[in-house]
Design a protein around this motif. Sequence first.
Motif, PDB file in Angstrom:
ATOM      1  N   GLY A  78     -63.053 -37.210  70.137  1.00 60.24           N
ATOM      2  CA  GLY A  78     -62.889 -37.759  68.792  1.00 60.24           C
ATOM      3  C   GLY A  78     -64.220 -38.200  68.206  1.00 60.24           C
ATOM      4  N   ILE A  79     -64.210 -38.384  66.882  1.00 60.17           N
ATOM      5  CA  ILE A  79     -65.374 -38.890  66.166  1.00 60.17           C
ATOM      6  C   ILE A  79     -64.922 -39.923  65.145  1.00 60.17           C
ATOM      7  CG2 ILE A  79     -66.893 -36.895  66.419  1.00 60.17           C
ATOM      8  CD1 ILE A  79     -65.885 -35.901  63.707  1.00 60.17           C
ATOM      9  N   THR A  80     -65.858 -40.752  64.710  1.00 61.69           N
ATOM     10  CA  THR A  80     -65.502 -41.779  63.723  1.00 61.69           C
ATOM     11  C   THR A  80     -65.638 -41.275  62.297  1.00 61.69           C
ATOM     12  OG1 THR A  80     -67.763 -42.645  63.555  1.00 61.69           O
ATOM     13  CG2 THR A  80     -66.336 -43.580  65.276  1.00 61.69           C
ATOM     14  N   GLY A  81     -66.595 -40.384  62.052  1.00 57.73           N
ATOM     15  CA  GLY A  81     -66.918 -40.039  60.673  1.00 57.73           C
ATOM     16  C   GLY A  81     -67.756 -41.134  60.040  1.00 57.73           C
ATOM     17  N   PRO A  82     -68.233 -40.900  58.824  1.00 58.99           N
ATOM     18  CA  PRO A  82     -69.087 -41.894  58.163  1.00 58.99           C
ATOM     19  C   PRO A  82     -68.289 -43.103  57.695  1.00 58.99           C
ATOM     20  CG  PRO A  82     -68.601 -40.103  56.669  1.00 58.99           C
ATOM     21  CD  PRO A  82     -68.045 -39.694  57.999  1.00 58.99           C
ATOM     22  N   ASN A  83     -69.000 -44.183  57.396  1.00 56.11           N
ATOM     23  CA  ASN A  83     -68.379 -45.376  56.813  1.00 56.11           C
ATOM     24  C   ASN A  83     -68.552 -45.314  55.308  1.00 56.11           C
ATOM     25  OD1 ASN A  83     -69.685 -47.064  59.630  1.00 56.11           O
ATOM     26  ND2 ASN A  83     -67.532 -46.657  59.277  1.00 56.11           N
ATOM     27  N   ALA A  84     -67.434 -45.151  54.594  1.00 54.22           N
ATOM     28  CA  ALA A  84     -67.460 -45.059  53.133  1.00 54.22           C
ATOM     29  C   ALA A  84     -66.079 -45.393  52.602  1.00 54.22           C
ATOM     30  CB  ALA A  84     -67.864 -43.658  52.680  1.00 54.22           C
ATOM     31  N   THR A  85     -66.028 -45.851  51.369  1.00 55.21           N
ATOM     32  CA  THR A  85     -64.734 -46.112  50.757  1.00 55.21           C
ATOM     33  C   THR A  85     -63.965 -44.803  50.585  1.00 55.21           C
ATOM     34  OG1 THR A  85     -65.682 -45.898  48.550  1.00 55.21           O
ATOM     35  CG2 THR A  85     -65.598 -48.126  49.505  1.00 55.21           C
ATOM     36  N   THR A  86     -62.672 -44.927  50.421  1.00 54.85           N
ATOM     37  CA  THR A  86     -61.831 -43.744  50.287  1.00 54.85           C
ATOM     38  C   THR A  86     -62.275 -42.874  49.113  1.00 54.85           C
ATOM     39  OG1 THR A  86     -59.956 -44.915  51.274  1.00 54.85           O
ATOM     40  CG2 THR A  86     -59.456 -42.951  49.962  1.00 54.85           C
ATOM     41  N   TRP A  87     -62.594 -43.516  47.990  1.00 56.76           N
ATOM     42  CA  TRP A  87     -62.945 -42.733  46.800  1.00 56.76           C
ATOM     43  C   TRP A  87     -64.331 -42.125  46.865  1.00 56.76           C
ATOM     44  CZ3 TRP A  87     -61.999 -47.942  47.052  1.00 56.76           C
ATOM     45  CH2 TRP A  87     -63.078 -48.794  46.812  1.00 56.76           C
ATOM     46  N   GLU A  88     -65.146 -42.582  47.818  1.00 56.24           N
ATOM     47  CA  GLU A  88     -66.485 -42.015  47.993  1.00 56.24           C
ATOM     48  C   GLU A  88     -66.582 -41.131  49.242  1.00 56.24           C
ATOM     49  OE1 GLU A  88     -69.377 -45.440  46.110  1.00 56.24           O
ATOM     50  OE2 GLU A  88     -68.475 -45.824  48.081  1.00 56.24           O
ATOM     51  N   TYR A  89     -65.476 -40.959  49.937  1.00 56.94           N
ATOM     52  CA  TYR A  89     -65.518 -40.278  51.233  1.00 56.94           C
ATOM     53  C   TYR A  89     -65.773 -38.787  51.042  1.00 56.94           C
ATOM     54  CZ  TYR A  89     -64.756 -40.306  56.240  1.00 56.94           C
ATOM     55  OH  TYR A  89     -64.950 -40.246  57.601  1.00 56.94           O
ATOM     56  N   PRO A  90     -66.797 -38.232  51.700  1.00 57.53           N
ATOM     57  CA  PRO A  90     -67.111 -36.811  51.533  1.00 57.53           C
ATOM     58  C   PRO A  90     -65.987 -35.922  52.068  1.00 57.53           C
ATOM     59  CG  PRO A  90     -68.957 -37.994  52.524  1.00 57.53           C
ATOM     60  CD  PRO A  90     -67.779 -38.912  52.579  1.00 57.53           C
ATOM     61  N   LEU A  91     -65.604 -34.928  51.306  1.00 59.17           N
ATOM     62  CA  LEU A  91     -64.501 -34.061  51.699  1.00 59.17           C
ATOM     63  C   LEU A  91     -64.791 -33.327  53.005  1.00 59.17           C
ATOM     64  CD1 LEU A  91     -63.360 -32.492  48.308  1.00 59.17           C
ATOM     65  CD2 LEU A  91     -62.215 -34.268  49.645  1.00 59.17           C
ATOM     66  N   GLU A  92     -66.040 -32.893  53.177  1.00 53.64           N
ATOM     67  CA  GLU A  92     -66.350 -32.152  54.396  1.00 53.64           C
ATOM     68  C   GLU A  92     -66.214 -33.041  55.639  1.00 53.64           C
ATOM     69  OE1 GLU A  92     -70.365 -33.415  52.547  1.00 53.64           O
ATOM     70  OE2 GLU A  92     -68.368 -32.748  51.881  1.00 53.64           O
ATOM     71  N   ASP A  93     -66.539 -34.324  55.501  1.00 56.14           N
ATOM     72  CA  ASP A  93     -66.378 -35.241  56.627  1.00 56.14           C
ATOM     73  C   ASP A  93     -64.906 -35.546  56.882  1.00 56.14           C
ATOM     74  OD1 ASP A  93     -69.084 -35.762  57.505  1.00 56.14           O
ATOM     75  OD2 ASP A  93     -69.382 -36.723  55.566  1.00 56.14           O
TER      76      ASP A  93
END
Length: 244
Positions: A87-102
């Motif tokens: 598993g991975i965590t992915g970046p820390n960002a708000t839902t509305w700023e979350y990169p689609l590729e991540d």
Amino acid sequence: MIFEGRFAGRRAIVTGGASGIGRACAARMRDEGAEVTVWDIDTAAMAVMEGVRSRDVDVTDASAVEAAMAADAEAMGGLDILVCSAGITGPNATTWEYPLEDWHRVYDLNLHGVFYCNRVAAPMMKAAGYGRIVNIASIAGKEGNPNAPAYSSSKAAVIGLTKSLGKELADTGVTVNCVAPAAVESPIFEQMTEEFIAYMKSKIPMGRFGTTDEIAAMVTWLACEEAAFSTGACFDVSGGRATY
């Protein structure tokens, strides 16, 4: 505490077994007598694990999972235990700023990879009349962590998948459970910001992070013969953080 011989004669596959929780689970089952095959894409880390077989498997590739599990089950003479820890965590960002590729990258590994592995292992174990599947979820999947929408929701989906499959296999001798740790000190911290790490620690009443060995203790109990009446369940290892 090692329970010598607890897994004597058992055959296990551990995904994400090159580091962190997966590595601790693989090492403990090895030390307790299991024949263990570790799957990971970190071949360098796998190379230094003594006493286990290893295979470079990308669990986000359904065809690769099917081929590798068939090959390893044949090599070991069967498959009794599957621990899905990749598993991975992915970046820390708000839902509305979350990169689609991540978003897609996190879901491909955290959820789709677990599904692919469970999907192939379940009929093999069902045919044998015995099996233990343990998926690694997260307390974030139950409570949701801000600025981690992909990780939180993918781990919630792992809990739902586990409960569904556990009920489907309830009368077969195969159990399916998941473990929901709070934050654990492991290489996965390298994927997080310092602010987010501090936030997670602040939510744990014990005031400390868990250890990979503490999570492995729960996982290996669920993977042993003794845990025969537990299935379709989520077990918290959260230092008091879990609220339900």
